[in-house]
Design a protein around this motif. Structure first.
Motif, PDB file in Angstrom:
ATOM      1  N   VAL A  62       4.459 -13.515 -16.612  1.00 24.27           N
ATOM      2  CA  VAL A  62       4.768 -12.746 -15.402  1.00 24.27           C
ATOM      3  C   VAL A  62       4.492 -11.273 -15.649  1.00 24.27           C
ATOM      4  O   VAL A  62       4.585 -10.785 -16.775  1.00 24.27           O
ATOM      5  N   VAL A  63       4.141 -10.598 -14.563  1.00 19.82           N
ATOM      6  CA  VAL A  63       4.077  -9.143 -14.551  1.00 19.82           C
ATOM      7  C   VAL A  63       5.335  -8.682 -13.837  1.00 19.82           C
ATOM      8  O   VAL A  63       5.640  -9.159 -12.738  1.00 19.82           O
ATOM      9  N   ARG A  64       6.076  -7.802 -14.492  1.00 22.34           N
ATOM     10  CA  ARG A  64       7.309  -7.272 -13.902  1.00 22.34           C
ATOM     11  C   ARG A  64       7.063  -5.830 -13.485  1.00 22.34           C
ATOM     12  O   ARG A  64       6.673  -4.998 -14.298  1.00 22.34           O
ATOM     13  N   LEU A  65       7.290  -5.556 -12.222  1.00 21.11           N
ATOM     14  CA  LEU A  65       7.184  -4.217 -11.665  1.00 21.11           C
ATOM     15  C   LEU A  65       8.595  -3.682 -11.464  1.00 21.11           C
ATOM     16  O   LEU A  65       9.438  -4.380 -10.898  1.00 21.11           O
ATOM     17  N   GLU A  66       8.852  -2.479 -11.934  1.00 23.76           N
ATOM     18  CA  GLU A  66      10.168  -1.867 -11.789  1.00 23.76           C
ATOM     19  C   GLU A  66      10.020  -0.491 -11.169  1.00 23.76           C
ATOM     20  O   GLU A  66       9.237   0.323 -11.648  1.00 23.76           O
ATOM     21  N   VAL A  67      10.766  -0.243 -10.111  1.00 25.64           N
ATOM     22  CA  VAL A  67      10.799   1.061  -9.468  1.00 25.64           C
ATOM     23  C   VAL A  67      12.242   1.548  -9.557  1.00 25.64           C
ATOM     24  O   VAL A  67      13.159   0.881  -9.086  1.00 25.64           O
ATOM     25  N   THR A  68      12.424   2.709 -10.195  1.00 27.19           N
ATOM     26  CA  THR A  68      13.764   3.246 -10.430  1.00 27.19           C
ATOM     27  C   THR A  68      13.958   4.519  -9.636  1.00 27.19           C
ATOM     28  O   THR A  68      13.164   5.456  -9.732  1.00 27.19           O
ATOM     29  N   ASP A  69      15.042   4.542  -8.848  1.00 30.95           N
ATOM     30  CA  ASP A  69      15.391   5.748  -8.098  1.00 30.95           C
ATOM     31  C   ASP A  69      16.549   6.445  -8.819  1.00 30.95           C
ATOM     32  O   ASP A  69      16.970   6.007  -9.884  1.00 30.95           O
ATOM     33  N   GLN A  70      17.058   7.491  -8.210  1.00 33.41           N
ATOM     34  CA  GLN A  70      18.132   8.259  -8.838  1.00 33.41           C
ATOM     35  C   GLN A  70      19.514   7.894  -8.303  1.00 33.41           C
ATOM     36  O   GLN A  70      20.475   8.622  -8.529  1.00 33.41           O
ATOM     37  N   ASP A 108      19.576   2.030 -16.491  1.00 34.25           N
ATOM     38  CA  ASP A 108      20.211   2.133 -17.805  1.00 34.25           C
ATOM     39  C   ASP A 108      21.091   3.367 -17.941  1.00 34.25           C
ATOM     40  O   ASP A 108      22.115   3.333 -18.612  1.00 34.25           O
ATOM     41  N   ASP A 109      20.697   4.476 -17.312  1.00 39.34           N
ATOM     42  CA  ASP A 109      21.485   5.696 -17.445  1.00 39.34           C
ATOM     43  C   ASP A 109      22.687   5.736 -16.501  1.00 39.34           C
ATOM     44  O   ASP A 109      23.465   6.684 -16.521  1.00 39.34           O
ATOM     45  N   GLY A 110      22.840   4.712 -15.656  1.00 43.59           N
ATOM     46  CA  GLY A 110      23.996   4.609 -14.786  1.00 43.59           C
ATOM     47  C   GLY A 110      23.932   5.462 -13.529  1.00 43.59           C
ATOM     48  O   GLY A 110      24.864   5.455 -12.730  1.00 43.59           O
ATOM     49  N   THR A 111      22.856   6.195 -13.330  1.00 46.94           N
ATOM     50  CA  THR A 111      22.793   7.083 -12.167  1.00 46.94           C
ATOM     51  C   THR A 111      21.818   6.617 -11.099  1.00 46.94           C
ATOM     52  O   THR A 111      21.670   7.280 -10.088  1.00 46.94           O
ATOM     53  N   GLY A 112      21.175   5.519 -11.308  1.00 48.49           N
ATOM     54  CA  GLY A 112      20.192   5.059 -10.334  1.00 48.49           C
ATOM     55  C   GLY A 112      20.149   3.558 -10.232  1.00 48.49           C
ATOM     56  O   GLY A 112      21.015   2.855 -10.763  1.00 48.49           O
ATOM     57  N   ARG A 113      19.126   3.080  -9.555  1.00 43.44           N
ATOM     58  CA  ARG A 113      18.942   1.654  -9.359  1.00 43.44           C
ATOM     59  C   ARG A 113      17.499   1.300  -9.685  1.00 43.44           C
ATOM     60  O   ARG A 113      16.581   2.040  -9.346  1.00 43.44           O
ATOM     61  N   VAL A 114      17.340   0.160 -10.338  1.00 47.08           N
ATOM     62  CA  VAL A 114      16.016  -0.395 -10.610  1.00 47.08           C
ATOM     63  C   VAL A 114      15.817  -1.557  -9.651  1.00 47.08           C
ATOM     64  O   VAL A 114      16.607  -2.503  -9.648  1.00 47.08           O
ATOM     65  N   VAL A 115      14.798  -1.471  -8.831  1.00 46.37           N
ATOM     66  CA  VAL A 115      14.419  -2.597  -7.986  1.00 46.37           C
ATOM     67  C   VAL A 115      13.160  -3.177  -8.632  1.00 46.37           C
ATOM     68  O   VAL A 115      12.216  -2.455  -8.921  1.00 46.37           O
ATOM     69  N   TRP A 116      13.200  -4.478  -8.902  1.00 48.55           N
ATOM     70  CA  TRP A 116      12.146  -5.108  -9.686  1.00 48.55           C
ATOM     71  C   TRP A 116      11.608  -6.346  -8.976  1.00 48.55           C
ATOM     72  O   TRP A 116      12.286  -6.928  -8.126  1.00 48.55           O
ATOM     73  N   ALA A 117      10.401  -6.689  -9.347  1.00 46.83           N
ATOM     74  CA  ALA A 117       9.773  -7.917  -8.843  1.00 46.83           C
ATOM     75  C   ALA A 117       8.902  -8.479  -9.951  1.00 46.83           C
ATOM     76  O   ALA A 117       8.282  -7.730 -10.706  1.00 46.83           O
ATOM     77  N   GLU A 118       8.879  -9.800 -10.052  1.00 50.23           N
ATOM     78  CA  GLU A 118       8.054 -10.486 -11.047  1.00 50.23           C
ATOM     79  C   GLU A 118       7.020 -11.343 -10.333  1.00 50.23           C
ATOM     80  O   GLU A 118       7.361 -12.120  -9.443  1.00 50.23           O
ATOM     81  N   LEU A 119       5.759 -11.178 -10.745  1.00 52.93           N
ATOM     82  CA  LEU A 119       4.647 -11.918 -10.166  1.00 52.93           C
ATOM     83  C   LEU A 119       4.018 -12.785 -11.243  1.00 52.93           C
ATOM     84  O   LEU A 119       3.866 -12.345 -12.391  1.00 52.93           O
ATOM     85  N   ALA A 120       3.670 -14.015 -10.901  1.00 52.06           N
ATOM     86  CA  ALA A 120       3.035 -14.933 -11.846  1.00 52.06           C
ATOM     87  C   ALA A 120       1.670 -14.394 -12.250  1.00 52.06           C
ATOM     88  O   ALA A 120       0.914 -13.920 -11.404  1.00 52.06           O
ATOM     89  N   VAL A 121       1.362 -14.478 -13.536  1.00 57.20           N
ATOM     90  CA  VAL A 121       0.118 -13.923 -14.077  1.00 57.20           C
ATOM     91  C   VAL A 121      -1.006 -14.945 -14.027  1.00 57.20           C
ATOM     92  O   VAL A 121      -0.823 -16.107 -14.385  1.00 57.20           O
ATOM     93  N   HIS A 122      -2.164 -14.476 -13.605  1.00 58.38           N
ATOM     94  CA  HIS A 122      -3.404 -15.238 -13.661  1.00 58.38           C
ATOM     95  C   HIS A 122      -4.427 -14.305 -14.275  1.00 58.38           C
ATOM     96  O   HIS A 122      -4.677 -13.230 -13.754  1.00 58.38           O
ATOM     97  N   ARG A 123      -4.991 -14.676 -15.386  1.00 57.04           N
ATOM     98  CA  ARG A 123      -5.960 -13.825 -16.091  1.00 57.04           C
ATOM     99  C   ARG A 123      -7.382 -14.124 -15.610  1.00 57.04           C
ATOM    100  O   ARG A 123      -7.732 -15.283 -15.367  1.00 57.04           O
ATOM    101  N   ALA A 124      -8.154 -13.077 -15.521  1.00 58.77           N
ATOM    102  CA  ALA A 124      -9.574 -13.245 -15.187  1.00 58.77           C
ATOM    103  C   ALA A 124     -10.273 -13.907 -16.370  1.00 58.77           C
ATOM    104  O   ALA A 124      -9.941 -13.637 -17.535  1.00 58.77           O
ATOM    105  N   PRO A 125     -11.237 -14.804 -16.107  1.00 60.26           N
ATOM    106  CA  PRO A 125     -11.961 -15.427 -17.222  1.00 60.26           C
ATOM    107  C   PRO A 125     -12.764 -14.383 -17.994  1.00 60.26           C
ATOM    108  O   PRO A 125     -13.254 -13.421 -17.424  1.00 60.26           O
ATOM    109  N   HIS A 126     -12.898 -14.605 -19.297  1.00 62.21           N
ATOM    110  CA  HIS A 126     -13.635 -13.649 -20.156  1.00 62.21           C
ATOM    111  C   HIS A 126     -15.111 -13.933 -20.117  1.00 62.21           C
ATOM    112  O   HIS A 126     -15.619 -14.941 -20.182  1.00 62.21           O
TER     113      HIS A 126
END
Length: 126
Positions: A62-70, A108-126
């Motif tokens: 999976v690719v995990r995307l995390e966006v953290t606000d304050q 982690d610092d207790g002052t914000g929020r992390v909103v995250w999403a995980e997407l299934a990985v598909h690799r391009a052929p080499h």
């Protein structure tokens, strides 16, 4: 990045470029670009943050995307039930459709929020 609407395109471009470097297929890069656009836009619109961070992790399956606000938002993000004629309000619904999982956690610092999403990985052929 600054918590400005103008930063959304920069975050999207950086995520897409990184995923391209990692060999992630174009469809997933597109999906990840849409997801990070929605999460970053929500952080700009619904928090009183001065800066927002965007991180991408690749676990191999999976690719995990995390966006953290304050942490100056109005609560935990939840999808809305937008009416057919409304222009907005579908972002988290799109995130939920494109992701295998998504949610939010305190930063982690207790002052914000992390909103995250995980997407299934598909690799391009080499």
């Amino acid at each position: 990045m600054p918590a400005l609407s103008a930063s959304v395109a920069d975050a999207r471009g950086r995520v897409r470029a990184r995923l391209g470097e990692w060999g992630v297929d174009p469809e997933l890069r597109d999906d990840a670009g849409l997801v990070v656009t929605e999460l970053f836009t929500n952080a700009v619109r619904h928090t009183d943050s001065e800066k927002i961070t965007c991180v991408v992790h690749d676990s191999g399956t999976v690719v995990r995307l995390e966006v953290t606000d304050q942490g100056r938002g109005t609560g935990v993000p939840v999808p809305c039930a937008a009416e057919a004629d409304e222009e907005g309000g579908r972002g988290l619904l799109l995130v939920s459709v494109l992701s295998v999982a998504w949610g939010s956690d305190p930063a982690d610092d207790g002052t914000g929020r992390v909103v995250w999403a995980e997407l299934a990985v598909h690799r391009a052929p080499h």
